[in-house]
Design a protein around this motif. Structure first.
Motif, PDB file in Angstrom:
ATOM      1  N   PRO A  37       0.833  -1.210   0.000  1.00 52.07           N
ATOM      2  CA  PRO A  37       0.000   0.000   0.000  1.00 52.07           C
ATOM      3  C   PRO A  37       0.862   1.253   0.000  1.00 52.07           C
ATOM      4  CG  PRO A  37       0.055  -0.983   2.184  1.00 52.07           C
ATOM      5  CD  PRO A  37       0.757  -1.950   1.276  1.00 52.07           C
ATOM      6  N   VAL A  38       0.360   2.299  -0.640  1.00 55.72           N
ATOM      7  CA  VAL A  38       1.110   3.557  -0.662  1.00 55.72           C
ATOM      8  C   VAL A  38       0.754   4.370   0.574  1.00 55.72           C
ATOM      9  CG1 VAL A  38       1.361   3.641  -3.157  1.00 55.72           C
ATOM     10  CG2 VAL A  38      -0.682   4.604  -2.112  1.00 55.72           C
ATOM     11  N   PRO A  39       1.726   5.099   1.143  1.00 55.22           N
ATOM     12  CA  PRO A  39       1.465   5.836   2.380  1.00 55.22           C
ATOM     13  C   PRO A  39       0.421   6.930   2.221  1.00 55.22           C
ATOM     14  CG  PRO A  39       3.831   5.646   1.933  1.00 55.22           C
ATOM     15  CD  PRO A  39       3.120   5.208   0.697  1.00 55.22           C
ATOM     16  N   GLN A  40       0.535   7.739   1.175  1.00 53.84           N
ATOM     17  CA  GLN A  40      -0.349   8.892   1.032  1.00 53.84           C
ATOM     18  C   GLN A  40      -0.315   9.356  -0.423  1.00 53.84           C
ATOM     19  OE1 GLN A  40       0.856  12.248   3.377  1.00 53.84           O
ATOM     20  NE2 GLN A  40      -0.624  13.633   2.466  1.00 53.84           N
ATOM     21  N   LEU A  41      -1.458   9.377  -1.081  1.00 56.17           N
ATOM     22  CA  LEU A  41      -1.520   9.873  -2.447  1.00 56.17           C
ATOM     23  C   LEU A  41      -1.667  11.391  -2.434  1.00 56.17           C
ATOM     24  CD1 LEU A  41      -3.780   7.264  -4.288  1.00 56.17           C
ATOM     25  CD2 LEU A  41      -1.338   7.638  -4.609  1.00 56.17           C
ATOM     26  N   ALA A  42      -0.861  12.052  -3.232  1.00 58.84           N
ATOM     27  CA  ALA A  42      -0.932  13.511  -3.328  1.00 58.84           C
ATOM     28  C   ALA A  42      -0.618  13.891  -4.764  1.00 58.84           C
ATOM     29  CB  ALA A  42       0.058  14.167  -2.371  1.00 58.84           C
ATOM     30  N   PRO A  43      -1.618  14.292  -5.529  1.00 55.35           N
ATOM     31  CA  PRO A  43      -1.371  14.644  -6.929  1.00 55.35           C
ATOM     32  C   PRO A  43      -0.438  15.834  -7.051  1.00 55.35           C
ATOM     33  CG  PRO A  43      -3.577  15.313  -6.254  1.00 55.35           C
ATOM     34  CD  PRO A  43      -3.021  14.490  -5.141  1.00 55.35           C
ATOM     35  N   LEU A  44       0.453  15.774  -8.011  1.00 48.86           N
ATOM     36  CA  LEU A  44       1.367  16.878  -8.264  1.00 48.86           C
ATOM     37  C   LEU A  44       0.698  17.920  -9.141  1.00 48.86           C
ATOM     38  CD1 LEU A  44       4.659  14.930  -9.124  1.00 48.86           C
ATOM     39  CD2 LEU A  44       3.909  15.768  -6.896  1.00 48.86           C
ATOM     40  N   SER A  45       1.141  19.145  -9.016  1.00 47.93           N
ATOM     41  CA  SER A  45       0.704  20.166  -9.957  1.00 47.93           C
ATOM     42  C   SER A  45       1.346  19.877 -11.317  1.00 47.93           C
ATOM     43  CB  SER A  45       1.123  21.549  -9.471  1.00 47.93           C
ATOM     44  OG  SER A  45       2.536  21.693  -9.567  1.00 47.93           O
ATOM     45  N   GLU A 132      -1.389   6.681 -12.951  1.00 46.34           N
ATOM     46  CA  GLU A 132      -1.368   5.837 -11.754  1.00 46.34           C
ATOM     47  C   GLU A 132       0.064   5.521 -11.341  1.00 46.34           C
ATOM     48  OE1 GLU A 132      -5.561   3.320 -12.187  1.00 46.34           O
ATOM     49  OE2 GLU A 132      -3.776   2.649 -13.282  1.00 46.34           O
ATOM     50  N   LEU A 133       0.914   5.234 -12.321  1.00 45.67           N
ATOM     51  CA  LEU A 133       2.326   4.972 -12.030  1.00 45.67           C
ATOM     52  C   LEU A 133       2.981   6.181 -11.385  1.00 45.67           C
ATOM     53  CD1 LEU A 133       3.619   3.023 -15.157  1.00 45.67           C
ATOM     54  CD2 LEU A 133       3.945   2.325 -12.782  1.00 45.67           C
ATOM     55  N   LEU A 134       2.733   7.341 -11.965  1.00 45.99           N
ATOM     56  CA  LEU A 134       3.346   8.563 -11.444  1.00 45.99           C
ATOM     57  C   LEU A 134       2.861   8.860 -10.029  1.00 45.99           C
ATOM     58  CD1 LEU A 134       5.196  10.939 -12.029  1.00 45.99           C
ATOM     59  CD2 LEU A 134       3.247  12.145 -13.038  1.00 45.99           C
ATOM     60  N   ALA A 135       1.554   8.675  -9.790  1.00 49.30           N
ATOM     61  CA  ALA A 135       1.008   8.915  -8.444  1.00 49.30           C
ATOM     62  C   ALA A 135       1.600   7.943  -7.429  1.00 49.30           C
ATOM     63  CB  ALA A 135      -0.512   8.799  -8.473  1.00 49.30           C
ATOM     64  N   ARG A 136       1.746   6.692  -7.839  1.00 54.87           N
ATOM     65  CA  ARG A 136       2.303   5.682  -6.925  1.00 54.87           C
ATOM     66  C   ARG A 136       3.777   5.976  -6.632  1.00 54.87           C
ATOM     67  NH1 ARG A 136      -0.025   0.992  -5.316  1.00 54.87           N
ATOM     68  NH2 ARG A 136       1.385  -0.348  -4.155  1.00 54.87           N
ATOM     69  N   TYR A 137       4.517   6.361  -7.651  1.00 50.68           N
ATOM     70  CA  TYR A 137       5.925   6.702  -7.462  1.00 50.68           C
ATOM     71  C   TYR A 137       6.056   7.895  -6.518  1.00 50.68           C
ATOM     72  CZ  TYR A 137      10.691   8.137  -8.665  1.00 50.68           C
ATOM     73  OH  TYR A 137      12.021   8.504  -8.611  1.00 50.68           O
ATOM     74  N   THR A 138       5.268   8.925  -6.760  1.00 50.74           N
ATOM     75  CA  THR A 138       5.306  10.133  -5.925  1.00 50.74           C
ATOM     76  C   THR A 138       5.020   9.805  -4.467  1.00 50.74           C
ATOM     77  OG1 THR A 138       4.574  11.499  -7.778  1.00 50.74           O
ATOM     78  CG2 THR A 138       4.286  12.416  -5.581  1.00 50.74           C
ATOM     79  N   ALA A 139       4.111   8.867  -4.249  1.00 51.94           N
ATOM     80  CA  ALA A 139       3.683   8.536  -2.885  1.00 51.94           C
ATOM     81  C   ALA A 139       4.592   7.532  -2.187  1.00 51.94           C
ATOM     82  CB  ALA A 139       2.259   7.985  -2.915  1.00 51.94           C
TER      83      ALA A 139
END
Length: 230
Positions: A37-45, A132-139
């Motif tokens: 599981p990912v800790p926290q999803l936070a969309p980038l600008s 989805e990949l980018l969001a998961r990587y960021t998180a």
């Protein structure tokens, strides 16, 4: 004669290994993803996404999981997510778990040339959308440690090092977080602020168009060092 047979057999064995790794990753995808599981999803600008991709994977939206044609090495976002999901943090059971243990041992031995991990990147790129990949990587990207606690993802790093949410970070502050990704315990704001500041300046020079990477595998951006003598 034996040596020639071995040389002829080696490509077949490698292809069989890669096919097995791809099939395992495909059928294990849902279970592996659920185990990490990912800790926290936070969309980038839009600007933050542009900065991150320029540094980590310039050709991210134009490839199918791997690329050495438009960036600094293999496309690190797909590869990093595949490594995280399939090889590092999740643990499967049964036959799938036994095969995972084997792939983990291969990866531990041969990180830089592990083609098994690379075909897993192709699988995960096919199963998740780019966003989805980018969001998961960021998180979930590893961001080193802070006060004895391991940090996962840019949102955690922003809170720990900047004292604010990721969306409130200035562009310069966001660049410092991206600068840490390459080696977060080396480019660390407390342990070595000078090294982090130098890498941040190089990235800002890269973003401004003042310089460019020296080849496919240049992740240090030496040509972007604004403090180096000319």
């Amino acid at each position: 004669m034996k040596r020639s047979r071995i040389l002829l057999l080696a490509p077949t064995l490698i292809l069989a290994y890669l096919a097995m790794a791809a099939l395992w990753a495909w059928v294990s995808f849902d279970a592996a993803l659920a185990s990490v599981p990912v800790p926290q999803l936070a969309p980038l600008s839009q600007r933050q996404s542009a900065i991150l991709l320029r540094v980590e994977a310039p050709g991210f939206f134009g490839h199918y999981g791997l690329s050495i044609g438009t960036g600094q090495g293999l496309a690190t976002i797909s590869s990093a997510v595949a490594r995280d999901v399939f090889l590092q943090r999740g643990q499967l059971d049964g036959v799938r778990g036994a095969l995972q243990s084997m792939y983990q041992r291969v990866f531990a031995c041969c990180k830089r040339i592990d083609l098994g991990r690379d075909v897993m990147a192709l699988v995960i790129d096919a199963r998740l959308t780019k966003h989805e990949l980018l969001a998961r990587y960021t998180a979930s990207v590893y961001m080193g440690t802070h006060q004895g606690r391991q940090l996962r993802g840019l949102p955690q790093a922003a809170q720990a090092h900047l004292g604010k949410p990721l969306e409130a970070a200035t562009e310069h502050e966001f660049v410092t977080l991206v600068a840490m990704i390459k080696a977060p315990n080396q480019f660390h704001p407390v342990r070595d602020p000078a090294a982090l500041a130098q890498r941040s300046r190089r990235i800002e020079a890269l973003l401004s168009g003042a310089c460019k990477p020296d080849g496919w595998f240049d992740t240090d951006f030496d040509a972007c060092d604004t403090t180096a003598p000319r």
